[in-house]
Every structure is written in structure tokens, then in C-alpha cells.
Design an enzyme around this catalytic site. Structure first.
Site, PDB file in Angstrom:
ATOM      1  N   GLU A   1     -21.829  39.636 -45.497  1.00  0.00           N
ATOM      2  CA  GLU A   1     -21.919  38.105 -45.125  1.00  0.00           C
ATOM      3  C   GLU A   1     -21.886  38.107 -43.796  1.00  0.00           C
ATOM      4  O   GLU A   1     -20.969  38.705 -43.002  1.00  0.00           O
ATOM      5  CB  GLU A   1     -20.816  37.615 -45.966  1.00  0.00           C
ATOM      6  CG  GLU A   1     -20.604  35.993 -45.640  1.00  0.00           C
ATOM      7  CD  GLU A   1     -19.153  35.489 -46.375  1.00  0.00           C
ATOM      8  OE1 GLU A   1     -19.047  34.422 -46.274  1.00  0.00           O
ATOM      9  OE2 GLU A   1     -18.442  36.361 -46.719  1.00  0.00           O
TER      10      GLU A   1
ATOM     11  N   ASP B   1      -5.727  48.259 -38.859  1.00  0.00           N
ATOM     12  CA  ASP B   1      -5.985  48.143 -37.479  1.00  0.00           C
ATOM     13  C   ASP B   1      -6.189  46.837 -36.962  1.00  0.00           C
ATOM     14  O   ASP B   1      -7.207  46.453 -36.419  1.00  0.00           O
ATOM     15  CB  ASP B   1      -7.679  48.799 -37.540  1.00  0.00           C
ATOM     16  CG  ASP B   1      -8.024  49.239 -36.194  1.00  0.00           C
ATOM     17  OD1 ASP B   1      -7.398  49.193 -35.360  1.00  0.00           O
ATOM     18  OD2 ASP B   1      -9.181  49.883 -36.044  1.00  0.00           O
TER      19      ASP B   1
HETATM   20  P1  ADP Z   1     -17.062  48.322 -35.271  1.00  0.00           P
HETATM   21  O1  ADP Z   1     -16.891  48.907 -36.802  1.00  0.00           O
HETATM   22  O2  ADP Z   1     -18.485  49.029 -34.466  1.00  0.00           O
HETATM   23  O3  ADP Z   1     -15.967  48.221 -34.343  1.00  0.00           O
HETATM   24  P2  ADP Z   1     -16.761  45.460 -35.911  1.00  0.00           P
HETATM   25  O4  ADP Z   1     -16.758  45.514 -37.307  1.00  0.00           O
HETATM   26  O5  ADP Z   1     -15.605  45.258 -34.928  1.00  0.00           O
HETATM   27  O6  ADP Z   1     -17.640  46.668 -35.328  1.00  0.00           O
HETATM   28  O7  ADP Z   1     -18.140  44.453 -35.621  1.00  0.00           O
HETATM   29  C1  ADP Z   1     -18.486  44.177 -34.146  1.00  0.00           C
HETATM   30  C2  ADP Z   1     -18.450  42.908 -33.819  1.00  0.00           C
HETATM   31  O8  ADP Z   1     -19.323  42.068 -34.541  1.00  0.00           O
HETATM   32  C3  ADP Z   1     -17.150  42.303 -33.875  1.00  0.00           C
HETATM   33  O9  ADP Z   1     -16.458  42.158 -32.923  1.00  0.00           O
HETATM   34  C4  ADP Z   1     -17.493  40.683 -34.288  1.00  0.00           C
HETATM   35  O10 ADP Z   1     -17.537  39.778 -33.344  1.00  0.00           O
HETATM   36  C5  ADP Z   1     -18.636  40.841 -35.050  1.00  0.00           C
HETATM   37  N1  ADP Z   1     -18.719  40.452 -36.319  1.00  0.00           N
HETATM   38  C6  ADP Z   1     -17.863  41.572 -37.303  1.00  0.00           C
HETATM   39  N2  ADP Z   1     -18.134  41.127 -38.537  1.00  0.00           N
HETATM   40  C7  ADP Z   1     -18.984  40.155 -38.711  1.00  0.00           C
HETATM   41  C8  ADP Z   1     -19.443  39.214 -39.827  1.00  0.00           C
HETATM   42  N3  ADP Z   1     -19.235  39.401 -41.193  1.00  0.00           N
HETATM   43  N4  ADP Z   1     -20.190  38.194 -39.408  1.00  0.00           N
HETATM   44  C9  ADP Z   1     -20.472  38.031 -38.011  1.00  0.00           C
HETATM   45  N5  ADP Z   1     -19.856  38.589 -37.127  1.00  0.00           N
HETATM   46  C10 ADP Z   1     -19.212  39.689 -37.271  1.00  0.00           C
END
Ligand code: ADP
Length: 293
Positions: free
Chosen positions: A94, A198
């Protein structure tokens, strides 16, 4: 089939609504994967991409998000589907539009995290392994927290550090610490709480209404102090967050010592992922802990 065609097909099949990418926007901020927002007509998704070998990491992430949702305490993005094509793997979830947080967002997160930590299991660990950053994280279920934390967390990282060339004093001190780990748990028997695993500032945000959101988890059931310790490692959660958490479920007085024990795991992991400076930080943290024995 291209990776994007395969993602479109998978979203369409999973949701039952035809999805064709109209717009695709890269999103920064992640450390491991490349991330995008995908838009179709009125539908928005968040997708992470990596090499094909990372599929199991994405499966674990999707299952972790489901487990966090079961606790019904903090908003998490709902995973939609995952898969592999053309040498890539992906996870679609989502899309959540983030905002800057409302006046009481930090307090809400504190209360909600304490509620999430009340969601417990009989054993420490989880039904499957996952990753912390890109490092494997072993979760075989264990009755004793000391054993779990020593063997599945510290020993795993110390052994990986030795293989990465961080030998010598760090290892000798690590051995002494692991031999005496029970000293940190006299008169303290934590429950097996659901942990994000984390929880640094980059893995929490607030939605447009100011409601807290957590994402990118490395979940397992363990001592809730491990999550709180990580919030302090790189900072940013604010005094209101801690006050609200403690109102719901006060921390034990020994937390201030165990905090270093729990953050040692993450600093060793950083040494293993990023190298040298973190290895010396891990050694001085180990010194600090040995001084308590
Ligand atoms: P990684 O696994 O590469 O560390 P993240 O899960 O931290 O990636 O996601 C990268 C960035 O995307 C996050 O810093 C956040 O700002 C954005 N993000 C993460 N999940 C969502 C989401 N479900 N909807 C919108 N933006 C998201």
C-alpha cells in the site's frame, strides 16, 4: 516478461482491479533497495526492487508486516504481492502519503508502541528467519531470552565480524561478554514482545492525518527494551515519545545498562555492513558492558 509487466499482472491478479502503470516515480530514503511509487487510474502502490536473490527477504518483510498488523497497535503498510521476473525481485505494498505529524503524533507513537509490545508470544524468536539491513537474522524459537540474545544475536554478529576480518581484541572481549551474559538478567525476565526489530527514525513516519506509521521491519519476539534502545541509537524520537511509552508500560531500572547490550547488536551489524569505525565503536561498547560484570 519485463519486471514492470510482471508487477502489473501480479497487482491485477491479487486485487482483482486492472492495474496498468501510468506513472512511476523513484523514492529515495531507503538503504537496501530501490523504491518507486506506481500510479494507475486512482490506484497507488509502493514497490521495492532488488536482485532476484532478495525475494526471500521480501517474503519475510511481507510476513513481518502482516504480523505487525495483527497486533493492531501501529499503522503499517499492507503488503499486496511479491514476485520475481527478469532477474529482479519485488515487493508491492500500500502507498502511504506521509505528512509532518500533528502535535501529539510522537505521544501516539509512544503509546501505540507500548501496546504493540503487549502483543506477546510464549517463545523468543519467530516462525521464520529474516534480515537486519541485508544481513541474515536468525529467529529459531527459544525458551530462554539470554540464550536467544547470546546465540542468535550477539554470537551471530561476532562470528560474522571475525569472517569480515574484525579479529583480535574485539573477539576476545566479545567471548567474555557472551560468557557472562546472565549477569545482565538477574532479577529481570522480559516477556517475548512483538518487536519491530529495526526501529530507527528512518523507519517511522506519520500519515497525512498525523497517525504514526512504521515500516521496513525486522520483526521477532524479544525483550521490548531492544526496540526502545534502537530508538535511542540514532535519536529523533523526542522526550514526549518516551514519556508516553512509560505511562503505558514503564521500563525496568536496568534498561539503562542493557540499552548498550542491545545496541551492540546493531553496531556490530553496521561494522559488518559498512566497516571499520563501527568495529571500534562495538569494541568500546563491549568494554563498557564488561565493566558492569
Ligand atoms: P529499504 O528497504 O531500502 O531501506 P524503506 O522500506 O526504508 O527501504 O523505504 C524507502 C523509503 O520509502 C522510506 O524512507 C520511506 O520514506 C518510503 N516508504 C516506505 N514505505 C512506504 C509506503 N508504504 N508508502 C510510501 N512511502 C514509503
Amino acid at each position: 516478461m519485463s519486471v514492470w509487466a510482471s508487477i502489473e499482472k501480479s497487482i491485477t491478479e491479487t486485487t482483482g482491479h486492472a492495474f496498468a502503470i501510468r506513472n512511476q516515480q523513484p523514492i529515495g530514503g531507503g538503504s537496501i533497495n530501490s523504491a518507486y511509487r506506481l500510479d494507475s487510474d486512482g490506484q497507488h502502490y509502493f514497490v521495492k526492487l532488488n536482485q532476484a536473490h532478495a525475494l526471500d527477504m521480501f517474503v519475510a518483510e511481507a510476513e513481518g508486516l502482516h504480523e505487525l498488523a495483527r497486533a493492531n497497535a501501529i499503522r503499517v503498510p499492507s503488503p499486496v504481492c511479491y514476485g520475481e521476473a527478469a532477474g529482479k525481485s519485488w515487493l508491492v505494498s500500500e502507498f502511504i502519503v506521509f505528512g509532518s505529524g500533528a502535535g501529539d503524533s510522537a505521544q501516539q507513537l509512544g503509546r501505540q508502541l507500548a501496546t504493540m509490545h503487549r502483543y506477546t508470544s510464549k517463545q523468543f524468536g519467530w516462525i521464520r528467519d529474516n534480515t537486519i539491513g541485508s544481513t541474515p537474522q536468525q529467529n529459531s524459537r527459544t525458551d530462554s531470552w539470554d540464550d536467544f540474545y547470546r546465540d542468535r544475536r550477539l554470537r551471530f554478529q561476532f562470528e560474522l565480524a571475525a569472517r569480515n576480518g574484525f579479529t583480535g581484541l574485539l573477539q576476545a572481549k566479545g567471548e567474555r561478554l557472551m560468557e557472562s551474559l546472565n549477569v545482565f538478567f538477574t532479577n529481570y525476565a522480559p516477556e517475548a514482545s512483538l518487536l519491530h526489530g529495526d526501529l530507527w527514525g528512518g523507519n517511522r513516519a506519520f500519515d497525512e492525518t498525523g497517525q504514526p506509521v512504521i515500516f521496513d521491519p525486522a520483526i521477532y519476539y524479544g525483550d521490548r527494551e531492544a526496540d526502545i534502545a534502537m530508538t535511542e541509537l540514532f535519536g529523533g524520537f523526542g522526550a514526549e515519545f518516551y514519556a508516553a511509552y512509560q505511562e503505558v508500560w514503564p521500563l525496568d531500572a536496568g534498561y539503562s545498562v542493557r540499552k548498550t547490550l542491545y545496541n551492540l547488536y546493531h553496531i556490530l551489524n553496521h561494522a559488518n555492513l559498512f566497516g571499520g569505525g563501527y568495529a571500534s565503536q562495538a569494541e568500546s561498547m563491549t568494554d563498557q558492558l564488561l565493566a558492569e560484570i
